[in-house]
Scaffold this active site. Structure first.
Site, PDB file in Angstrom:
ATOM      1  N   ASP A 130      89.800  22.807 -46.402  1.00 14.80           N
ATOM      2  CA  ASP A 130      88.386  22.721 -46.047  1.00 14.80           C
ATOM      3  C   ASP A 130      87.707  24.038 -46.407  1.00 14.80           C
ATOM      4  O   ASP A 130      87.715  24.988 -45.625  1.00 14.80           O
ATOM      5  CB  ASP A 130      88.213  22.412 -44.560  1.00 14.80           C
ATOM      6  CG  ASP A 130      86.788  22.007 -44.234  1.00 14.80           C
ATOM      7  OD1 ASP A 130      86.409  20.861 -44.538  1.00 14.80           O
ATOM      8  OD2 ASP A 130      86.042  22.842 -43.677  1.00 14.80           O
ATOM      9  N   GLU A 132      84.992  26.976 -47.258  1.00  9.26           N
ATOM     10  CA  GLU A 132      83.659  27.454 -46.882  1.00  9.26           C
ATOM     11  C   GLU A 132      83.056  28.071 -48.140  1.00  9.26           C
ATOM     12  O   GLU A 132      83.765  28.687 -48.940  1.00  9.26           O
ATOM     13  CB  GLU A 132      83.717  28.476 -45.754  1.00  9.26           C
ATOM     14  CG  GLU A 132      84.256  27.921 -44.446  1.00  9.26           C
ATOM     15  CD  GLU A 132      83.459  26.744 -43.919  1.00  9.26           C
ATOM     16  OE1 GLU A 132      82.207  26.783 -43.986  1.00  9.26           O
ATOM     17  OE2 GLU A 132      84.078  25.789 -43.427  1.00  9.26           O
ATOM     18  N   ALA A 133      81.757  27.876 -48.327  1.00  7.31           N
ATOM     19  CA  ALA A 133      81.096  28.312 -49.549  1.00  7.31           C
ATOM     20  C   ALA A 133      79.758  28.973 -49.234  1.00  7.31           C
ATOM     21  O   ALA A 133      79.186  28.770 -48.161  1.00  7.31           O
ATOM     22  CB  ALA A 133      80.876  27.123 -50.485  1.00  7.31           C
ATOM     23  N   ASP A 230      84.591  19.080 -51.014  1.00  5.38           N
ATOM     24  CA  ASP A 230      85.450  20.234 -51.254  1.00  5.38           C
ATOM     25  C   ASP A 230      86.022  20.252 -52.662  1.00  5.38           C
ATOM     26  O   ASP A 230      86.002  21.284 -53.335  1.00  5.38           O
ATOM     27  CB  ASP A 230      86.589  20.253 -50.227  1.00  5.38           C
ATOM     28  CG  ASP A 230      86.080  20.512 -48.829  1.00  5.38           C
ATOM     29  OD1 ASP A 230      85.935  21.688 -48.454  1.00  5.38           O
ATOM     30  OD2 ASP A 230      85.795  19.528 -48.122  1.00  5.38           O
ATOM     31  N   HIS A 289      82.959  25.553 -38.295  1.00  8.29           N
ATOM     32  CA  HIS A 289      82.583  26.071 -39.613  1.00  8.29           C
ATOM     33  C   HIS A 289      83.440  27.254 -40.055  1.00  8.29           C
ATOM     34  O   HIS A 289      83.165  27.852 -41.092  1.00  8.29           O
ATOM     35  CB  HIS A 289      81.098  26.434 -39.677  1.00  8.29           C
ATOM     36  CG  HIS A 289      80.200  25.313 -39.240  1.00  8.29           C
ATOM     37  ND1 HIS A 289      80.214  24.078 -39.857  1.00  8.29           N
ATOM     38  CD2 HIS A 289      79.293  25.235 -38.234  1.00  8.29           C
ATOM     39  CE1 HIS A 289      79.339  23.291 -39.237  1.00  8.29           C
ATOM     40  NE2 HIS A 289      78.785  23.948 -38.264  1.00  8.29           N
ATOM     41  N   ASP A 294      88.421  24.536 -38.972  1.00  5.79           N
ATOM     42  CA  ASP A 294      88.062  23.174 -39.373  1.00  5.79           C
ATOM     43  C   ASP A 294      89.278  22.444 -39.926  1.00  5.79           C
ATOM     44  O   ASP A 294      89.524  21.277 -39.609  1.00  5.79           O
ATOM     45  CB  ASP A 294      86.952  23.198 -40.427  1.00  5.79           C
ATOM     46  CG  ASP A 294      85.565  23.420 -39.820  1.00  5.79           C
ATOM     47  OD1 ASP A 294      85.449  23.429 -38.582  1.00  5.79           O
ATOM     48  OD2 ASP A 294      84.606  23.579 -40.598  1.00  5.79           O
TER      49      ASP A 294
END
Length: 345
Positions: A130, A132-133, A230, A289, A294
Site C-alpha cells: 500500500d 503512499e505518494a 497502487d 494513511h 494501512d
C-alpha cells in the site's frame, strides 16, 4: 490514503480500464470465487484445471443443502451456532453467514480430499503493498504522484499469520518538496524523504528482500493491494518518472476491494478500508494513511477472508499501461521471481 486515492484523476497518465476489462469486471460480479452451487451463491471454486464434471461430486449437493439451511437462520441463531463451533461471532449478519458456510464447506472438502475428491491450492504467501505518494489537496489533473513510502507485509496462507514486513521511504524527484496537505495526511515529513534514496535504489532493496524469502522460486506468492491505484497508477507513473521498466512481478495482483465485494456480496461503497474492517468486526490499528499501518490492516482483512473461506486470487493486471480485469476462469499462477529495476532504454 485509500479515500484520497479515489479522488485521483486517471485520464492524465494513460491508465484506464479498457472496454474488455469492464466487461470482464461485470462478469466477475456474478462469476467469482463462490459461484458454483445453484442453491446458494457461496459454493466453492476449485482449480480451473478441474473439469465441469467435478461439480457433479455429491459433496457439492451437500454443501448446497447446508447453505440453504444457513440462509434461513436468524442473526441470533448464526451467532449461537458460531459460538458452538468456537468460531468468531463478530461481524454483520451476512459476514456471519459466510463464515458458517465456509466452515461447513471446508469440512466437507477436507473430508472429500482425503477420499480423493476435489481440493483447492492456495498461494504460499500473500504480499500486501500500500504505497503512499506525493499529493495535493485538490490533486490537479497534471500532477504527477511520486511514491514516498514503499511498505510490504507478508502473510503466510498456511499458518494464517503476518510473518514479516518491510518499509522504506522514498525521495521524490519531480516535486521534492512535500505539500503541507501530504505531510498531514501521511505523517511523512520532509526530513524523512530528504534522507531517503530515490525509487530505483529502494526497489532494488525490495527485490532483494523478496528474493531472500525465496518468493517466486521456492514459494508461490501474489501481490495484494487495496484497490487498483497502487499498481496501475502509482507504480506505473513512478517507473516512468524513474526511467525504469515496470517490474514483471507486479504486473498482476489481487484487488482486495473487488474480491471483498464479490465474496461478501456488498456494493463498492462498502469496500473502503475502514468499512471493510468495521463490517468484519475489526478496528483499525495504527495511524491511518501510514503505508505500513494501512498494509497491516489490509493484511488483517485478507486473513479474515481466508478464515471465512475466501480463495484469494489474482483479479487485476496491467498491460501496455492499461488496467485490465483477470477473469475468475484464468489459470491460477503465482507472481514470477522478482528482478531488479531495468532501464527503459
Amino acid at each position: 490514503m485509500d479515500e484520497h486515492k479515489e479522488n485521483i484523476q486517471t485520464k492524465d497518465v494513460n491508465v484506464k480500464m479498457s472496454k474488455t476489462g469492464e466487461e470482464e469486471e461485470e462478469k466477475e460480479k456474478t462469476n467469482t470465487c463462490d459461484r458454483i452451487c445453484p442453491a446458494d451463491e457461496s459454493a466453492p471454486q476449485v482449480s480451473p484445471s478441474q473439469s465441469n464434471s467435478d461439480f457433479s461430486h455429491p459433496v457439492y449437493k451437500e454443501i448446497a443443502l447446508a447453505n440453504g439451511h444457513i440462509n434461513r437462520m436468524s442473526k441470533d441463531e448464526l451467532r449461537k451456532k458460531l459460538a458452538e463451533l468456537r468460531l468468531d461471532t463478530r461481524g454483520v449478519k451476512d459476514v456471519m453467514k459466510k463464515r458458517l458456510k465456509s466452515h461447513y464447506k471446508k469440512q466437507k472438502l477436507m473430508q472429500t480430499a482425503a477420499e480423493g475428491g476435489p481440493t483447492d491450492t492456495y498461494y504460499d504467501y500473500i504480499c500486501v503493498v500500500d504505497f503512499e505518494a506525493t499529493c495535493e489537496e485538490d490533486n490537479p489533473a497534471d500532477f504527477h504522484h511520486e511514491i514516498i513510502e514503499f511498505p510490504l507485509v507478508l502473510i503466510n496462507t498456511h499458518t494464517l499469520e503476518i510473518v514479516d514486513s518491510y518499509q522504506e521511504y522514498v525521495k521524490p524527484e519531480l516535486n521534492p518538496q512535500l505539500s503541507d496537505f501530504c505531510v498531514k495526511l501521511t505523517g511523512i515529513t520532509q526530513k524523512m524523504v530528504d534522507e531517503a534514496d530515490t525509487f530505483p535504489a529502494v526497489l532494488q532493496r525490495v527485490v532483494d528482500w523478496l528474493r531472500e524469502r525465496e518468493l517466486g522460486t521456492k514459494y508461490k506468492y501474489a501481490i495484494l493491494t487495496d484497490g487498483a491505484w497502487d499498481m496501475s497508477k502509482f507504480l506505473n507513473i513512478q517507473c516512468r518518472i524513474s526511467g525504469i521498466r515496470y517490474p514483471q512481478f507486479a504486473k498482476k495482483w489481487i484487488n482486495i476491494r473487488k474480491l471483498y465485494g464479490n465474496f461478501y456480496k456488498v456494493p463498492r461503497s462498502q469496500t473502503k478500508l475502514s468499512t471493510m474492517l468495521e463490517k468484519l468486526g475489526l478496528k483499525y490499528e495504527g495511524r491511518p494513511h501510514s503505508g505500513l499501518d494501512d498494509s497491516r490492516n489490509i493484511a488483517r482483512i485478507a486473513l479474515r477472508m481466508l478464515q471465512d473461506g475466501c480463495q484469494l486470487r489474482v483479479n487485476e493486471r496491467i498491460h501496455a499501461g492499461q488496467l485490465l480485469s483477470v477473469p475468475s476462469s484464468a489459470p491460477v499462477e503465482g507472481a514470477p521471481p522478482p528482478h531488479g529495476p531495468h532501464s527503459r532504454n
